[in-house]
Design a protein around this motif. Structure first.
Motif, mmCIF file in Angstrom:
data_model
loop_
_atom_site.group_PDB
_atom_site.id
_atom_site.type_symbol
_atom_site.label_atom_id
_atom_site.label_comp_id
_atom_site.label_asym_id
_atom_site.label_seq_id
_atom_site.Cartn_x
_atom_site.Cartn_y
_atom_site.Cartn_z
ATOM 1 N N LEU A 41 0.833 -1.207 0.000
ATOM 2 C CA LEU A 41 0.000 0.000 0.000
ATOM 3 C C LEU A 41 0.866 1.256 0.000
ATOM 4 C CD1 LEU A 41 -2.919 1.026 0.161
ATOM 5 C CD2 LEU A 41 -2.718 0.980 2.664
ATOM 6 N N LEU A 42 1.931 1.251 0.804
ATOM 7 C CA LEU A 42 2.829 2.402 0.876
ATOM 8 C C LEU A 42 3.511 2.652 -0.468
ATOM 9 C CD1 LEU A 42 3.835 4.446 2.991
ATOM 10 C CD2 LEU A 42 5.705 2.879 3.512
ATOM 11 N N ARG A 58 2.452 1.788 -3.453
ATOM 12 C CA ARG A 58 1.484 2.254 -4.441
ATOM 13 C C ARG A 58 1.129 3.727 -4.231
ATOM 14 N NH1 ARG A 58 -0.241 1.371 -9.312
ATOM 15 N NH2 ARG A 58 -0.539 -0.858 -8.951
ATOM 16 N N LEU A 59 0.924 4.128 -2.970
ATOM 17 C CA LEU A 59 0.516 5.502 -2.678
ATOM 18 C C LEU A 59 1.641 6.507 -2.932
ATOM 19 C CD1 LEU A 59 -1.536 4.992 0.619
ATOM 20 C CD2 LEU A 59 -2.418 5.423 -1.680
ATOM 21 N N VAL A 60 2.875 6.141 -2.560
ATOM 22 C CA VAL A 60 3.994 7.082 -2.656
ATOM 23 C C VAL A 60 4.629 7.080 -4.045
ATOM 24 C CG1 VAL A 60 6.290 7.665 -1.785
ATOM 25 C CG2 VAL A 60 4.493 6.953 -0.191
ATOM 26 N N GLY A 116 3.604 4.925 -6.767
ATOM 27 C CA GLY A 116 2.767 4.473 -7.872
ATOM 28 C C GLY A 116 3.244 3.172 -8.488
ATOM 29 N N ASN A 155 3.504 -1.080 -8.379
ATOM 30 C CA ASN A 155 2.819 -2.284 -7.912
ATOM 31 C C ASN A 155 3.827 -3.182 -7.200
ATOM 32 O OD1 ASN A 155 1.682 -4.988 -7.865
ATOM 33 N ND2 ASN A 155 0.075 -4.205 -9.200
ATOM 34 N N LEU A 184 11.112 4.116 -2.366
ATOM 35 C CA LEU A 184 10.436 5.211 -1.669
ATOM 36 C C LEU A 184 11.361 6.398 -1.434
ATOM 37 C CD1 LEU A 184 8.337 3.249 0.995
ATOM 38 C CD2 LEU A 184 7.539 4.257 -1.146
ATOM 39 N N THR A 230 11.955 8.209 -4.561
ATOM 40 C CA THR A 230 10.789 9.028 -4.934
ATOM 41 C C THR A 230 10.740 10.308 -4.114
ATOM 42 O OG1 THR A 230 9.547 7.015 -5.507
ATOM 43 C CG2 THR A 230 8.279 9.044 -5.145
ATOM 44 N N TRP A 231 10.940 10.205 -2.797
ATOM 45 C CA TRP A 231 10.879 11.372 -1.921
ATOM 46 C C TRP A 231 11.967 12.393 -2.240
ATOM 47 C CZ3 TRP A 231 10.068 7.441 2.513
ATOM 48 C CH2 TRP A 231 8.695 7.214 2.695
#
Length: 451
Positions: free
Chosen positions: A239-240, A242-244, A246, A248, A397, A400-401
């Motif tokens: 879930l993290l 996908r939300l952060v 995008g 799978n 992640l 991405t950040w």
């Protein structure tokens, strides 16, 4: 390219066959199977031999190609903050499931199990001061000879910052390290052809030592632990991610399928660390983010180990007829997650950490550690797989950040349109992964990864 992919495809089919054969030998001839353990140990040692030079080259090339040191600090700080939060989440999930299952109820402690627990507790604890001082190597090169991940990380960061400060004068050194990186990855690709032999020896020894009886009697905690790890990876991390980002989670895990097979056959996430570095760079995450997040995560991002420590502690307390109160659970397990630094890649280190934590907080429970000694190797597989998945997700992640990831490339790689080069393990063409050493004639080509 197709021929190379076909050859490595056969290699990993051979690994699967070796695992099946090892299980058969372990059940059919346990005595012989136990004697095969050096085959697995030797293969894992060959992989570990390559970890320090790969980490050094990756971090030096990454840090050395970034113009502002503050950017490296931001990546490291963000990664450590994320690791702390996710470890807390993993602890909470382990506590919840452990309290619901009560897996230790009804078991009885034998003298043999009591002695095994005492053995694990001997010398298992390490103070925070000892851990921090242990990050500093005795000499500049001893980090490489002793195989300590955090020591190598420290030396590589210092070298990277020094080259950063040297400016253009340091570019010949960066080019040289780039060539060394290609060399060590090529050696790693050669070592991987020994994987079927290592997998056969490791699995045969585990099955031969454990047998069916231990698996039957302790099935509740084993199944519960595996299911808990699966929920953490697919639900929480998925879930993290996908939300952060995008991305799978199933696509990412499929991309890392061969690394998961390698971990499953050796029970050590460290055996896949060099390949994770190479694959994350190929995926499109920048060298600085990969070089800092992956090695640091192997010591601080212990999601699987955190779940194991919580569930195993509750299991031991239940089996000893002396359950932990909520306050005791929290204080003991916070201590354990701090004490578990560096345990991610070492087979059996989770068991020693468990024994050391119980010894310091509830000494009367240490004997109960012997109850799970027999199945610890089977549980270490789930620990290693979860730790590895957590570090792969963390790298994406953090990339991405910090906006240090090529999302278009990520989509292409996960869709299978940009295959990973299994022969060299180095991507010389990707805009992010190629790094400083791939353009010796034109240093300005490094500008896309400078800040």
């Amino acid at each position: 390219m197709a021929a190379r992919r076909d050859r490595t495809h056969y290699l990993y089919l051979a690994v699967i066959g070796a695992v099946v054969l090892g299980i058969v030998v372990g059940f059919a001839a346990p005595g012989v199977a136990v004697e095969l353990k050096p085959l697995g140990t030797g293969f894992v040692n060959l992989i570990k031999m390559m970890i320090s030079p790969i980490i050094f080259c990756t971090i030096v090339l990454g840090v050395g190609s970034v113009r502002k040191a503050a950017k490296v600090g931001a990546v490291g700080g963000l990664a450590l903050g994320y690791f702390m939060v996710m470890s807390t989440v993993a602890l909470a999930i382990g506590l919840l499931v452990g309290n619901l299952l009560e897996p230790g109820a009804g078991l009885h402690l034998t003298d043999a199990a009591r002695q095994a627990g005492e053995k694990q507790a001997a010398g298992a604890s390490e103070s925070t001061v000892d851990f921090l001082l242990g990050v500093i190597p005795k000499t500049l090169v001893s980090a490489f000879t002793e195989g300590e991940v955090l020591q190598t990380l420290l030396v590589a960061l210092l070298a990277g910052f020094a080259l950063q400060a040297m400016g253009r004068a340091g570019e010949p050194v960066l080019r040289g390290i780039g060539h060394i990186q290609r060399l060590v990855f090529r050696i790693l690709a050669m070592i991987m052809w020994a994987a079927p032999v290592g997998a056969f020896g490791a699995i045969a020894a585990v099955v031969g030592e454990t047998g069916v009886d231990a698996l039957k009697s302790l099935a509740v905690i084993m199944i519960g632990f595996y299911l808990t790890c699966a929920v953490f990876v697919f639900v929480v991390l998925g879930l993290l991610l996908r939300l952060v980002a995008g991305v799978n989670i199933l696509a990412l895990l499929k991309y890392l399928g061969r690394e998961f097979l390698l971990i499953l056959s050796t029970s050590s996430s460290e055996s896949a660390l060099p390949r994770l570095i190479a694959k994350m760079e190929h995926l499109g995450v920048s060298k600085p983010v990969v070089g800092i997040t992956v090695p640091t995560g192997y010591s601080f991002n212990l999601d699987g180990t955190a779940i194991y420590l919580t569930m195993a502690s509750l299991f031991v307390a239940e089996a000893m007829g002396n359950p932990l109160s909520v306050g005791e659970q929290i204080s003991l397990l916070v201590f354990m997650i701090i004490a578990s630094k560096g345990a991610a890649g070492v087979t059996g280190a989770g068991l020693a950490t468990l024994a050391g934590g119980l010894q310091s907080h509830r000494p009367e429970l240490v004997d109960g550690v012997g109850l799970i000694v027999g199945i610890d190797r089977f549980m270490s597989e789930a620990r290693a797989l979860t730790n590895f998945a957590g570090n792969a997700v963390a790298t994406v992640l953090v990339g991405t950040w910090t906006k240090e990831i090529d999302k278009a490339r990520v989509a292409e790689v996960l869709a299978g349109r940009v295959p990973f080069d299994e022969k060299t393990l180095v991507d010389d063409h990707g805009p992010v992964a190629s790094g400083a050493a791939d353009a010796p004639e034109a240093p300005e080509e490094r500008e896309p990864v400078k800040v």
